[in-house]
Scaffold this motif. Structure first.
Motif, PDB file in Angstrom:
ATOM      1  N   ALA A 142      47.940  34.459  49.699  1.00  0.00           N
ATOM      2  CA  ALA A 142      49.369  34.739  49.814  1.00  0.00           C
ATOM      3  C   ALA A 142      49.801  35.178  48.417  1.00  0.00           C
ATOM      4  CB  ALA A 142      50.124  33.501  50.269  1.00  0.00           C
ATOM      5  N   PHE A 143      50.403  36.352  48.324  1.00  0.00           N
ATOM      6  CA  PHE A 143      50.717  36.924  47.024  1.00  0.00           C
ATOM      7  C   PHE A 143      52.093  36.539  46.498  1.00  0.00           C
ATOM      8  CE2 PHE A 143      47.752  39.833  49.124  1.00  0.00           C
ATOM      9  CZ  PHE A 143      46.698  39.766  48.230  1.00  0.00           C
ATOM     10  N   PHE A 179      52.934  41.210  42.578  1.00  0.00           N
ATOM     11  CA  PHE A 179      52.348  42.497  42.957  1.00  0.00           C
ATOM     12  C   PHE A 179      51.039  42.749  42.217  1.00  0.00           C
ATOM     13  CE2 PHE A 179      51.813  47.072  42.945  1.00  0.00           C
ATOM     14  CZ  PHE A 179      51.904  47.336  44.300  1.00  0.00           C
ATOM     15  N   GLN A 180      50.923  42.265  40.983  1.00  0.00           N
ATOM     16  CA  GLN A 180      49.685  42.429  40.217  1.00  0.00           C
ATOM     17  C   GLN A 180      48.516  41.716  40.900  1.00  0.00           C
ATOM     18  OE1 GLN A 180      49.219  44.545  37.629  1.00  0.00           O
ATOM     19  NE2 GLN A 180      51.319  45.137  38.101  1.00  0.00           N
ATOM     20  N   ALA A 181      48.783  40.580  41.539  1.00  0.00           N
ATOM     21  CA  ALA A 181      47.731  39.872  42.272  1.00  0.00           C
ATOM     22  C   ALA A 181      47.255  40.711  43.457  1.00  0.00           C
ATOM     23  CB  ALA A 181      48.239  38.509  42.741  1.00  0.00           C
ATOM     24  N   LEU A 182      48.172  41.400  44.109  1.00  0.00           N
ATOM     25  CA  LEU A 182      47.789  42.301  45.197  1.00  0.00           C
ATOM     26  C   LEU A 182      46.889  43.411  44.665  1.00  0.00           C
ATOM     27  CD1 LEU A 182      48.011  43.487  48.100  1.00  0.00           C
ATOM     28  CD2 LEU A 182      50.014  44.736  47.259  1.00  0.00           C
ATOM     29  N   HIS A 237      45.003  43.418  42.015  1.00  0.00           N
ATOM     30  CA  HIS A 237      43.720  42.827  41.657  1.00  0.00           C
ATOM     31  C   HIS A 237      42.859  42.606  42.903  1.00  0.00           C
ATOM     32  CE1 HIS A 237      40.880  40.653  39.157  1.00  0.00           C
ATOM     33  NE2 HIS A 237      40.868  39.698  40.070  1.00  0.00           N
ATOM     34  N   PHE A 238      43.470  42.141  43.986  1.00  0.00           N
ATOM     35  CA  PHE A 238      42.754  41.918  45.237  1.00  0.00           C
ATOM     36  C   PHE A 238      42.230  43.230  45.814  1.00  0.00           C
ATOM     37  CE2 PHE A 238      42.727  41.661  49.893  1.00  0.00           C
ATOM     38  CZ  PHE A 238      41.860  40.594  50.080  1.00  0.00           C
ATOM     39  N   LEU A 239      43.020  44.295  45.720  1.00  0.00           N
ATOM     40  CA  LEU A 239      42.650  45.569  46.326  1.00  0.00           C
ATOM     41  C   LEU A 239      41.629  46.374  45.535  1.00  0.00           C
ATOM     42  CD1 LEU A 239      46.088  46.846  47.644  1.00  0.00           C
ATOM     43  CD2 LEU A 239      44.157  45.979  48.987  1.00  0.00           C
ATOM     44  N   LEU A 240      41.536  46.143  44.249  1.00  0.00           N
ATOM     45  CA  LEU A 240      40.603  46.913  43.432  1.00  0.00           C
ATOM     46  C   LEU A 240      39.173  46.468  43.724  1.00  0.00           C
ATOM     47  CD1 LEU A 240      42.628  47.081  40.126  1.00  0.00           C
ATOM     48  CD2 LEU A 240      42.256  48.904  41.802  1.00  0.00           C
ATOM     49  N   GLU A 241      38.260  47.441  43.776  1.00  0.00           N
ATOM     50  CA  GLU A 241      36.864  47.195  44.140  1.00  0.00           C
ATOM     51  C   GLU A 241      36.267  45.991  43.426  1.00  0.00           C
ATOM     52  OE1 GLU A 241      34.607  48.360  46.278  1.00  0.00           O
ATOM     53  OE2 GLU A 241      35.945  49.829  47.180  1.00  0.00           O
ATOM     54  N   ASP A 242      36.352  45.953  42.112  1.00  0.00           N
ATOM     55  CA  ASP A 242      35.749  44.856  41.362  1.00  0.00           C
ATOM     56  C   ASP A 242      36.777  44.084  40.534  1.00  0.00           C
ATOM     57  OD1 ASP A 242      36.334  46.521  39.265  1.00  0.00           O
ATOM     58  OD2 ASP A 242      34.265  46.933  38.727  1.00  0.00           O
ATOM     59  N   GLY A 243      38.052  44.337  40.818  1.00  0.00           N
ATOM     60  CA  GLY A 243      39.114  43.651  40.086  1.00  0.00           C
ATOM     61  C   GLY A 243      39.494  44.332  38.788  1.00  0.00           C
ATOM     62  N   THR A 244      38.663  45.269  38.319  1.00  0.00           N
ATOM     63  CA  THR A 244      38.971  45.945  37.061  1.00  0.00           C
ATOM     64  C   THR A 244      38.942  47.466  37.181  1.00  0.00           C
ATOM     65  OG1 THR A 244      36.655  45.898  36.350  1.00  0.00           O
ATOM     66  CG2 THR A 244      38.061  44.043  35.679  1.00  0.00           C
ATOM     67  N   SER A 245      38.344  47.989  38.228  1.00  0.00           N
ATOM     68  CA  SER A 245      38.242  49.443  38.373  1.00  0.00           C
ATOM     69  C   SER A 245      39.574  50.031  38.824  1.00  0.00           C
ATOM     70  CB  SER A 245      37.153  49.790  39.391  1.00  0.00           C
ATOM     71  OG  SER A 245      37.613  49.495  40.697  1.00  0.00           O
ATOM     72  N   THR A 246      39.578  51.322  39.049  1.00  0.00           N
ATOM     73  CA  THR A 246      40.768  51.988  39.586  1.00  0.00           C
ATOM     74  C   THR A 246      40.515  52.468  41.001  1.00  0.00           C
ATOM     75  OG1 THR A 246      40.059  54.084  38.625  1.00  0.00           O
ATOM     76  CG2 THR A 246      41.569  52.723  37.310  1.00  0.00           C
ATOM     77  N   THR A 247      39.435  51.990  41.614  1.00  0.00           N
ATOM     78  CA  THR A 247      39.089  52.366  42.982  1.00  0.00           C
ATOM     79  C   THR A 247      39.505  51.256  43.934  1.00  0.00           C
ATOM     80  OG1 THR A 247      37.186  53.610  42.155  1.00  0.00           O
ATOM     81  CG2 THR A 247      37.191  53.049  44.491  1.00  0.00           C
ATOM     82  N   PHE A 248      40.384  51.596  44.873  1.00  0.00           N
ATOM     83  CA  PHE A 248      40.816  50.608  45.858  1.00  0.00           C
ATOM     84  C   PHE A 248      39.731  50.398  46.903  1.00  0.00           C
ATOM     85  CE2 PHE A 248      45.143  52.031  44.524  1.00  0.00           C
ATOM     86  CZ  PHE A 248      45.581  50.803  44.055  1.00  0.00           C
ATOM     87  N   SER A 249      39.612  49.186  47.363  1.00  0.00           N
ATOM     88  CA  SER A 249      38.640  48.831  48.386  1.00  0.00           C
ATOM     89  C   SER A 249      39.236  49.069  49.774  1.00  0.00           C
ATOM     90  CB  SER A 249      38.262  47.356  48.252  1.00  0.00           C
ATOM     91  OG  SER A 249      37.596  46.908  49.409  1.00  0.00           O
ATOM     92  N   PRO A 250      38.691  50.031  50.532  1.00  0.00           N
ATOM     93  CA  PRO A 250      39.185  50.235  51.901  1.00  0.00           C
ATOM     94  C   PRO A 250      38.981  48.993  52.768  1.00  0.00           C
ATOM     95  CG  PRO A 250      37.779  52.051  51.232  1.00  0.00           C
ATOM     96  CD  PRO A 250      37.665  50.997  50.174  1.00  0.00           C
ATOM     97  N   VAL A 261      55.631  40.336  48.164  1.00  0.00           N
ATOM     98  CA  VAL A 261      54.510  41.186  48.564  1.00  0.00           C
ATOM     99  C   VAL A 261      54.161  40.908  50.024  1.00  0.00           C
ATOM    100  CG1 VAL A 261      52.061  41.697  48.177  1.00  0.00           C
ATOM    101  CG2 VAL A 261      53.579  41.301  46.224  1.00  0.00           C
ATOM    102  N   ASP A 262      54.126  39.637  50.399  1.00  0.00           N
ATOM    103  CA  ASP A 262      53.732  39.264  51.753  1.00  0.00           C
ATOM    104  C   ASP A 262      54.672  39.864  52.806  1.00  0.00           C
ATOM    105  OD1 ASP A 262      51.673  37.761  50.577  1.00  0.00           O
ATOM    106  OD2 ASP A 262      52.957  35.996  50.440  1.00  0.00           O
TER     107      ASP A 262
END
Length: 160
Positions: free
Chosen positions: A38-39, A43-46, A48-61, A115-116
């Motif tokens: 639950a975010f 928004f930063q936690a969201l 972080h959750f969506l980024l592939e490895d938490g540090t990249s700029t690629t979102f995880s589908p 966010v939720d």
């Protein structure tokens, strides 16, 4: 301006974004294998959750699909239909689609302060002004700019 929840709707002044389809405590708990945090208003936690490895700029589908209760292949299909290509996870088309979705969710979060609630609105709320399409459908159709203008009008005090 922060919104208030009224009878299941998220509203801003006199304008109503649309109904929320679930209770706050149920928004991010769909019983799936991977726990979805639950975010709250973070928004930063969201991100972080969506980024592939938490540090990249690629979102995880996969993670994005998990948040929306959608199979990641449906996200890929939306990109295929919109752009006429078959995207991979790293595809510029798929990543652009995910960035547009995150952009809308961030604007909604800025308005309602959660966010939720913004995720629930993005996923499930039919917007009458757009023929009862959900924000997720509008982004999938490439209508992000229309949706951004709509959210801006709410923030500016849209009178209807």
């Amino acid at each position: 301006m922060k919104g208030t929840q009224s009878h299941g709707d998220v509203s801003f002044g006199n304008a109503i974004m649309g109904p929320l389809s679930c209770l706050d405590e149920d928004i991010m708990n769909d019983g799936s294998e991977q726990a979805i945090p639950a975010f709250g208003s973070d928004f930063q936690a969201l991100l972080h959750f969506l980024l592939e490895d938490g540090t990249s700029t690629t979102f995880s589908p996969g993670r994005f699909g998990l948040l929306l209760g959608t199979d990641p292949s449906a996200l890929t299909s939306a990109c295929l239909e919109q752009n006429g290509v078959s995207p991979t996870v790293e595809s510029k088309y798929l990543q652009a689609h995910l960035r547009e979705a995150v952009r809308v969710i961030q604007l909604a979060t800025d308005l309602v302060g959660s966010v939720d609630k913004s995720l629930a609105w993005f996923k499930d709320s039919p917007l009458q002004v757009f023929g009862c399409k959900t924000p997720h459908m509008l982004v999938s159709e490439g209508r992000t700019d229309d949706l951004v203008r709509y959210l801006s009008s709410l923030e500016d005090g849209f009178a209807g």
